[in-house]
Design a protein around this motif. Structure first.
Motif, PDB file in Angstrom:
ATOM      1  N   ARG A  44       0.858  -1.177   0.000  1.00  0.00           N
ATOM      2  CA  ARG A  44       0.000   0.000   0.000  1.00  0.00           C
ATOM      3  C   ARG A  44       0.901   1.235   0.000  1.00  0.00           C
ATOM      4  NH1 ARG A  44      -2.755   3.233   4.881  1.00  0.00           N
ATOM      5  NH2 ARG A  44      -4.081   4.605   3.652  1.00  0.00           N
ATOM      6  N   THR A  81      -2.178   0.160 -10.646  1.00  0.00           N
ATOM      7  CA  THR A  81      -1.226  -0.686  -9.934  1.00  0.00           C
ATOM      8  C   THR A  81      -0.028  -0.974 -10.839  1.00  0.00           C
ATOM      9  OG1 THR A  81      -2.994  -1.680  -8.637  1.00  0.00           O
ATOM     10  CG2 THR A  81      -0.967  -2.942  -8.831  1.00  0.00           C
ATOM     11  N   VAL A  90       0.354  -0.492  -4.922  1.00  0.00           N
ATOM     12  CA  VAL A  90      -1.053  -0.131  -5.115  1.00  0.00           C
ATOM     13  C   VAL A  90      -1.251   1.212  -4.427  1.00  0.00           C
ATOM     14  CG1 VAL A  90      -3.452  -0.781  -4.709  1.00  0.00           C
ATOM     15  CG2 VAL A  90      -1.750  -2.559  -5.182  1.00  0.00           C
ATOM     16  N   ASP A  96      -3.173   4.625  -3.056  1.00  0.00           N
ATOM     17  CA  ASP A  96      -4.455   5.131  -2.557  1.00  0.00           C
ATOM     18  C   ASP A  96      -5.051   6.185  -3.487  1.00  0.00           C
ATOM     19  OD1 ASP A  96      -4.441   3.545  -0.349  1.00  0.00           O
ATOM     20  OD2 ASP A  96      -4.425   5.150   1.122  1.00  0.00           O
ATOM     21  N   THR A 119      -8.241   2.902  -2.256  1.00  0.00           N
ATOM     22  CA  THR A 119      -8.352   1.439  -2.248  1.00  0.00           C
ATOM     23  C   THR A 119      -9.626   1.000  -1.550  1.00  0.00           C
ATOM     24  OG1 THR A 119      -5.930   1.364  -2.151  1.00  0.00           O
ATOM     25  CG2 THR A 119      -7.103  -0.680  -1.704  1.00  0.00           C
ATOM     26  N   GLU A 146      -9.230  -3.368   2.459  1.00  0.00           N
ATOM     27  CA  GLU A 146      -8.187  -2.814   1.597  1.00  0.00           C
ATOM     28  C   GLU A 146      -7.137  -3.861   1.246  1.00  0.00           C
ATOM     29  OE1 GLU A 146      -7.495   1.685   2.793  1.00  0.00           O
ATOM     30  OE2 GLU A 146      -8.007   0.489   4.558  1.00  0.00           O
ATOM     31  N   GLU A 192      -8.409  -5.971  -1.565  1.00  0.00           N
ATOM     32  CA  GLU A 192      -8.382  -5.182  -2.801  1.00  0.00           C
ATOM     33  C   GLU A 192      -6.958  -5.119  -3.357  1.00  0.00           C
ATOM     34  OE1 GLU A 192      -9.445  -3.122  -6.076  1.00  0.00           O
ATOM     35  OE2 GLU A 192     -10.864  -3.958  -4.618  1.00  0.00           O
ATOM     36  N   ILE A 193      -5.976  -4.917  -2.481  1.00  0.00           N
ATOM     37  CA  ILE A 193      -4.571  -4.885  -2.914  1.00  0.00           C
ATOM     38  C   ILE A 193      -4.174  -6.248  -3.475  1.00  0.00           C
ATOM     39  CG2 ILE A 193      -2.175  -4.658  -2.122  1.00  0.00           C
ATOM     40  CD1 ILE A 193      -3.222  -2.585  -0.075  1.00  0.00           C
TER      41      ILE A 193
END
Length: 395
Positions: free
Chosen positions: A91, A102, A146, A148, A182, A382, A385-386
């Motif tokens: 992140r 990404t 990734v 924000d 994210t 999050e 999602e990452i």
């Protein structure tokens, strides 16, 4: 199946999850906190087994090494060697205008992350430190960033540019970047699945110690409350949110504050803490229920600010299909949700007070019968999602 290690590196902490993709199984999770202090603590969870222990984590390298040893432990580990980790997903808070998606990390990416240190001084330096440590510890694993800010790169210029001379936008890249992307991306995707409509108009409200609200149209970020840095917009735990710029000049020119003191005031000593003396909303709610007028006023101010943004975003999207509450406060505070949704009948927002009081860690709808707008409480994830974005990139 590929194992993705997710790292969220803070100034004195390192959170992690090891997620198997595409099954999305969380194999292990935890964190090391108080890095650099004598009483650093490692928390490690695998299935129903949780371990907490004091370690000597003098820096992030030691912390990540300790995590890796637990992951490979003969009794509580989940992998046999480091090469079983296909990729490490990091992140990174601020990607400026350089990153809209990404990306695999290389030297150029790291240099860009460093360029944005001044825009996110509390976040980007430890984010980069986590990357550098992981590169050494997992040399055979792909390193992925990734951002924000990436989800908000779809915000049109008319919403992102500030009304100051154009050179500041064009040459100095001063503009709205947005944060919590994210989280907003994850919960808005879940809402679209629930609505079964990709062409939907959604307002996503992320309420934690940091807070933000996003207008999401057709799955893309259209506008967002946080801007150049993560301090404006909604009232937060210790951050002021929106404030008249003249107040800043008055504090410096008339009251004798330095610019750094004003920055500290707006970032660390304002928001709910400045209004009540408490930064934890649970304490504020308890105090308000006991008759503390300052705490009740702070809750009212907090909800009022959110309602103003809802009204603005309904206007720019020309309607609303769903309202999302997410993150620690958004998911758990029925008080805030009730205050926000109260007297919003004109927009077709009607809350079911009994449904609102139910505690559940799953996605749930809390609108009343006849509400034109879907009101959803969606637990954010999050890390997942990452993992999804990292897996998609390396597959």
């Amino acid at each position: 199946m590929k194992n993705i290690l997710i790292i969220n590196s803070g100034s004195s902490s390192l959170k992690f999850q090891l997620i198997q993709m595409p099954s999305e199984e969380v194999m292990a999770s935890g964190m090391v906190e108080r890095i650099g202090l004598d009483d650093s603590k490692l928390h490690y969870r695998v299935k129903d087994n949780a371990i907490s222990e004091i370690i000597e984590a003098t820096d992030h390298a030691v912390a990540l090494k300790a995590i890796t040893e637990h992951l490979m432990d003969s009794e509580n580990g989940v992998i046999k060697n480091k090469d079983e980790i296909a990729a490490v997903g990091h992140r990174v808070v601020h990607g400026g205008d350089a990153f809209s998606e990404t990306i695999t990390i290389n030297d150029k990416v790291k240099e860009k992350i460093k360029e944005f240190f001044s825009l996110a001084p509390l976040h980007n330096p430890p984010n980069l430190k986590g990357i550098e440590v992981a590169e050494k510890l997992f040399p055979n694993s792909e390193q992925v960033a990734v951002f924000d800010t990436a989800f908000h790169r779809t915000i049109p210029r008319k919403a992102a540019q500030y009304a100051i001379p154009n050179k500041f936008f064009e040459k100095d890249h001063i503009q709205l970047y947005g944060f919590h992307g994210t989280s907003h991306k994850y919960v808005s995707k879940k809402a679209i699945e629930e609505l079964q409509n990709e062409n939907s108009r959604i307002i996503s409200i992320h309420l934690g110690n940091g807070c933000s609200i996003t207008a999401v149209k057709d799955g893309k970020s259209l506008d967002h409350s946080l801007g150049f840095a993560p301090v404006n917009g909604l009232i937060m735990g210790t951050r002021s949110g929106d404030i008249d710029q003249s107040v800043i000049f008055y504090l410096i020119d008339e009251l004798g504050y330095t610019s750094q003191e004003v920055s500290d005031l707006l970032h660390k000593n304002s928001g709910m803490l400045g209004l009540t003396g408490y930064s934890d909303l649970r304490e504020i709610e308890r105090e308000a229920a006991s008759g503390n007028k300052r705490c009740q006023m702070a809750l009212d101010m907090n909800a009022y600010r959110i309602k103003k943004y809802i009204g603005a975003y309904v206007a720019v999207m020309n309607g609303l299909d769903a309202l999302i509450f997410t993150a620690g406060i958004g998911e758990n505070s029925d008080v805030i949700r009730n205050l926000v949704c109260k007297d919003m009948d004109y927009f077709g927002i009607k809350l079911d007070e009994e449904k609102n009081k139910v505690r559940d860690k799953k996605l749930r709808a809390i609108e009343a019968e006849g509400s034109k707008v879907k009101i959803l409480v969606i637990p954010t994830n999050e890390e997942l999602e990452i993992a999804q974005q990292t897996f998609e990139l390396i597959s």
